[in-house]
Design a protein around this motif. Structure first.
Motif, PDB file in Angstrom:
ATOM      1  N   ALA A  27       0.673  -1.266   0.063  1.00 35.20           N
ATOM      2  CA  ALA A  27      -0.125  -0.194   0.027  1.00 35.20           C
ATOM      3  C   ALA A  27       0.830   1.209  -0.036  1.00 35.20           C
ATOM      4  CB  ALA A  27      -0.756  -0.096   1.093  1.00 35.20           C
ATOM      5  N   VAL A  28       0.524   2.362  -0.814  1.00 35.98           N
ATOM      6  CA  VAL A  28       0.853   3.646  -0.602  1.00 35.98           C
ATOM      7  C   VAL A  28       0.724   4.402   0.681  1.00 35.98           C
ATOM      8  CG1 VAL A  28       1.106   5.832  -1.698  1.00 35.98           C
ATOM      9  CG2 VAL A  28       1.098   3.731  -3.024  1.00 35.98           C
ATOM     10  N   VAL A  29       1.580   4.713   1.480  1.00 31.58           N
ATOM     11  CA  VAL A  29       1.157   5.241   2.899  1.00 31.58           C
ATOM     12  C   VAL A  29       1.383   6.551   3.186  1.00 31.58           C
ATOM     13  CG1 VAL A  29       1.242   4.749   5.268  1.00 31.58           C
ATOM     14  CG2 VAL A  29       1.267   2.932   3.403  1.00 31.58           C
ATOM     15  N   PRO A  30       0.792   7.824   2.477  1.00 28.83           N
ATOM     16  CA  PRO A  30       1.069   8.837   2.740  1.00 28.83           C
ATOM     17  C   PRO A  30       0.555   9.392   4.204  1.00 28.83           C
ATOM     18  CG  PRO A  30      -0.941   9.143   1.591  1.00 28.83           C
ATOM     19  CD  PRO A  30      -0.466   7.779   1.742  1.00 28.83           C
ATOM     20  N   GLU A  31       1.263   9.793   4.931  1.00 33.88           N
ATOM     21  CA  GLU A  31       1.156  10.072   6.494  1.00 33.88           C
ATOM     22  C   GLU A  31       0.884  11.561   6.494  1.00 33.88           C
ATOM     23  OE1 GLU A  31       4.188   8.419   9.119  1.00 33.88           O
ATOM     24  OE2 GLU A  31       4.701   7.066   7.823  1.00 33.88           O
ATOM     25  N   ALA A  32      -0.394  11.609   7.172  1.00 34.44           N
ATOM     26  CA  ALA A  32      -0.727  13.156   7.650  1.00 34.44           C
ATOM     27  C   ALA A  32      -0.491  13.251   9.381  1.00 34.44           C
ATOM     28  CB  ALA A  32      -2.338  13.325   7.375  1.00 34.44           C
ATOM     29  N   THR A  33      -0.801  14.375   9.656  1.00 32.36           N
ATOM     30  CA  THR A  33      -0.481  14.484  11.184  1.00 32.36           C
ATOM     31  C   THR A  33      -1.575  13.832  11.982  1.00 32.36           C
ATOM     32  OG1 THR A  33      -1.816  16.741  10.987  1.00 32.36           O
ATOM     33  CG2 THR A  33       0.314  16.857  10.809  1.00 32.36           C
ATOM     34  N   ASP A  34      -2.866  14.008  11.410  1.00 34.06           N
ATOM     35  CA  ASP A  34      -4.067  13.470  12.502  1.00 34.06           C
ATOM     36  C   ASP A  34      -4.315  11.790  11.871  1.00 34.06           C
ATOM     37  OD1 ASP A  34      -4.080  15.608  13.617  1.00 34.06           O
ATOM     38  OD2 ASP A  34      -5.628  16.263  12.125  1.00 34.06           O
ATOM     39  N   TYR A  35      -3.869  11.327  10.864  1.00 26.50           N
ATOM     40  CA  TYR A  35      -4.252   9.823  10.446  1.00 26.50           C
ATOM     41  C   TYR A  35      -3.116   9.291   9.394  1.00 26.50           C
ATOM     42  CZ  TYR A  35      -5.963  12.273   6.499  1.00 26.50           C
ATOM     43  OH  TYR A  35      -5.900  13.051   5.338  1.00 26.50           O
ATOM     44  N   VAL A  36      -3.307   7.878   9.087  1.00 20.94           N
ATOM     45  CA  VAL A  36      -3.001   7.750   7.989  1.00 20.94           C
ATOM     46  C   VAL A  36      -3.789   6.819   7.112  1.00 20.94           C
ATOM     47  CG1 VAL A  36      -1.058   5.678   7.261  1.00 20.94           C
ATOM     48  CG2 VAL A  36      -0.775   6.884   9.347  1.00 20.94           C
ATOM     49  N   ALA A  37      -3.592   7.233   5.864  1.00 20.26           N
ATOM     50  CA  ALA A  37      -4.384   6.708   4.630  1.00 20.26           C
ATOM     51  C   ALA A  37      -3.533   5.972   3.983  1.00 20.26           C
ATOM     52  CB  ALA A  37      -4.881   7.888   3.637  1.00 20.26           C
ATOM     53  N   HIS A  38      -4.209   4.720   3.645  1.00 22.91           N
ATOM     54  CA  HIS A  38      -3.453   3.871   2.574  1.00 22.91           C
ATOM     55  C   HIS A  38      -4.378   3.559   1.191  1.00 22.91           C
ATOM     56  CE1 HIS A  38      -1.554   1.643   5.791  1.00 22.91           C
ATOM     57  NE2 HIS A  38      -2.626   2.107   6.718  1.00 22.91           N
ATOM     58  N   PHE A  39      -3.374   3.368   0.146  1.00 21.32           N
ATOM     59  CA  PHE A  39      -4.044   3.517  -1.300  1.00 21.32           C
ATOM     60  C   PHE A  39      -3.380   2.301  -2.020  1.00 21.32           C
ATOM     61  CE2 PHE A  39      -5.867   7.586  -0.735  1.00 21.32           C
ATOM     62  CZ  PHE A  39      -4.914   8.094   0.388  1.00 21.32           C
ATOM     63  N   CYS A  40      -4.290   1.523  -2.868  1.00 21.28           N
ATOM     64  CA  CYS A  40      -3.957   0.484  -3.586  1.00 21.28           C
ATOM     65  C   CYS A  40      -2.842   1.015  -4.668  1.00 21.28           C
ATOM     66  CB  CYS A  40      -4.988  -0.130  -4.250  1.00 21.28           C
ATOM     67  SG  CYS A  40      -6.090   0.788  -5.353  1.00 21.28           S
ATOM     68  N   GLY A  41      -2.879   2.212  -5.216  1.00 19.02           N
ATOM     69  CA  GLY A  41      -1.934   2.639  -6.168  1.00 19.02           C
ATOM     70  C   GLY A  41      -1.903   4.099  -6.424  1.00 19.02           C
ATOM     71  N   LEU A  42      -1.199   4.404  -7.274  1.00 20.18           N
ATOM     72  CA  LEU A  42      -1.080   5.918  -7.506  1.00 20.18           C
ATOM     73  C   LEU A  42      -2.188   6.544  -7.983  1.00 20.18           C
ATOM     74  CD1 LEU A  42       2.545   6.123  -8.986  1.00 20.18           C
ATOM     75  CD2 LEU A  42       1.717   6.982  -6.549  1.00 20.18           C
ATOM     76  N   ASP A  43      -3.180   5.958  -8.895  1.00 17.84           N
ATOM     77  CA  ASP A  43      -4.484   6.308  -9.226  1.00 17.84           C
ATOM     78  C   ASP A  43      -5.475   6.654  -8.312  1.00 17.84           C
ATOM     79  OD1 ASP A  43      -3.490   6.114 -12.098  1.00 17.84           O
ATOM     80  OD2 ASP A  43      -4.391   4.095 -12.354  1.00 17.84           O
ATOM     81  N   CYS A  44      -5.593   5.861  -7.356  1.00 20.20           N
ATOM     82  CA  CYS A  44      -6.444   6.158  -6.112  1.00 20.20           C
ATOM     83  C   CYS A  44      -5.686   7.132  -5.174  1.00 20.20           C
ATOM     84  CB  CYS A  44      -6.663   4.970  -5.295  1.00 20.20           C
ATOM     85  SG  CYS A  44      -8.025   3.809  -6.146  1.00 20.20           S
ATOM     86  N   TYR A  45      -4.497   7.299  -5.244  1.00 15.63           N
ATOM     87  CA  TYR A  45      -4.092   8.432  -4.279  1.00 15.63           C
ATOM     88  C   TYR A  45      -4.329   9.717  -4.946  1.00 15.63           C
ATOM     89  CZ  TYR A  45      -0.173  11.280  -2.412  1.00 15.63           C
ATOM     90  OH  TYR A  45       0.166  12.660  -1.918  1.00 15.63           O
ATOM     91  N   GLN A  46      -4.043   9.642  -6.315  1.00 13.05           N
ATOM     92  CA  GLN A  46      -4.040  11.104  -7.090  1.00 13.05           C
ATOM     93  C   GLN A  46      -5.712  11.518  -6.826  1.00 13.05           C
ATOM     94  OE1 GLN A  46      -1.658  12.780  -8.406  1.00 13.05           O
ATOM     95  NE2 GLN A  46      -3.212  14.394  -8.388  1.00 13.05           N
ATOM     96  N   LYS A  47      -6.885  10.629  -6.805  1.00  9.22           N
ATOM     97  CA  LYS A  47      -7.954  10.987  -6.775  1.00  9.22           C
ATOM     98  C   LYS A  47      -8.311  11.451  -5.291  1.00  9.22           C
ATOM     99  CE  LYS A  47      -9.946   7.461 -10.093  1.00  9.22           C
ATOM    100  NZ  LYS A  47     -10.690   6.394  -9.993  1.00  9.22           N
ATOM    101  N   TRP A  48      -7.828  10.871  -4.266  1.00 10.97           N
ATOM    102  CA  TRP A  48      -7.832  11.170  -2.999  1.00 10.97           C
ATOM    103  C   TRP A  48      -7.056  12.821  -2.971  1.00 10.97           C
ATOM    104  CZ3 TRP A  48      -3.921  12.244   0.531  1.00 10.97           C
ATOM    105  CH2 TRP A  48      -4.457  12.474   1.985  1.00 10.97           C
ATOM    106  N   LYS A  49      -6.077  12.915  -3.436  1.00 10.72           N
ATOM    107  CA  LYS A  49      -5.395  14.332  -3.248  1.00 10.72           C
ATOM    108  C   LYS A  49      -6.164  15.370  -3.960  1.00 10.72           C
ATOM    109  CE  LYS A  49      -0.606  16.198  -4.141  1.00 10.72           C
ATOM    110  NZ  LYS A  49      -1.089  17.387  -4.887  1.00 10.72           N
ATOM    111  N   ASP A  50      -6.699  14.936  -5.184  1.00  9.38           N
ATOM    112  CA  ASP A  50      -7.536  15.990  -5.989  1.00  9.38           C
ATOM    113  C   ASP A  50      -8.840  16.391  -5.154  1.00  9.38           C
ATOM    114  OD1 ASP A  50      -5.704  15.851  -7.952  1.00  9.38           O
ATOM    115  OD2 ASP A  50      -6.926  14.482  -9.493  1.00  9.38           O
ATOM    116  N   GLN A  51      -9.298  15.407  -4.263  1.00 10.62           N
ATOM    117  CA  GLN A  51     -10.636  15.713  -3.662  1.00 10.62           C
ATOM    118  C   GLN A  51     -10.189  16.463  -2.356  1.00 10.62           C
ATOM    119  OE1 GLN A  51     -12.203  11.900  -2.301  1.00 10.62           O
ATOM    120  NE2 GLN A  51     -13.389  11.293  -4.248  1.00 10.62           N
TER     121      GLN A  51
END
Length: 64
Positions: A27-51
């Motif tokens: 999983a791609v794991v970008p860490e934030a200050t309050d939580y950790v989010a997991h993504f199956c790949g870069l496409d889902c990460y980009q959708k999350w980032k855009d949102q």
């Protein structure tokens, strides 16, 4: 000699966008200050980032 053919249980996490189960090691794991989010790949990460970018955009105030 005996072999142990029992399957190894791999820890899985759900993708933050599509909810697909992926091994935590993949999983791609970008860490934030309050939580950790997991993504199956870069496409889902980009959708999350855009949102997030859309919700974090400053709101223009009308000059009345």
């Amino acid at each position: 000699m005996t072999t142990n053919d029992t399957p190894v249980k791999v820890e899985q996490v759900a993708c933050e966008i599509c909810l697909k189960e992926v091994p935590i090691s993949e999983a791609v794991v970008p860490e934030a200050t309050d939580y950790v989010a997991h993504f199956c790949g870069l496409d889902c990460y980009q959708k999350w980032k855009d949102q997030r970018d859309e919700t974090d955009a400053p709101v223009e105030k009308s000059g009345s």
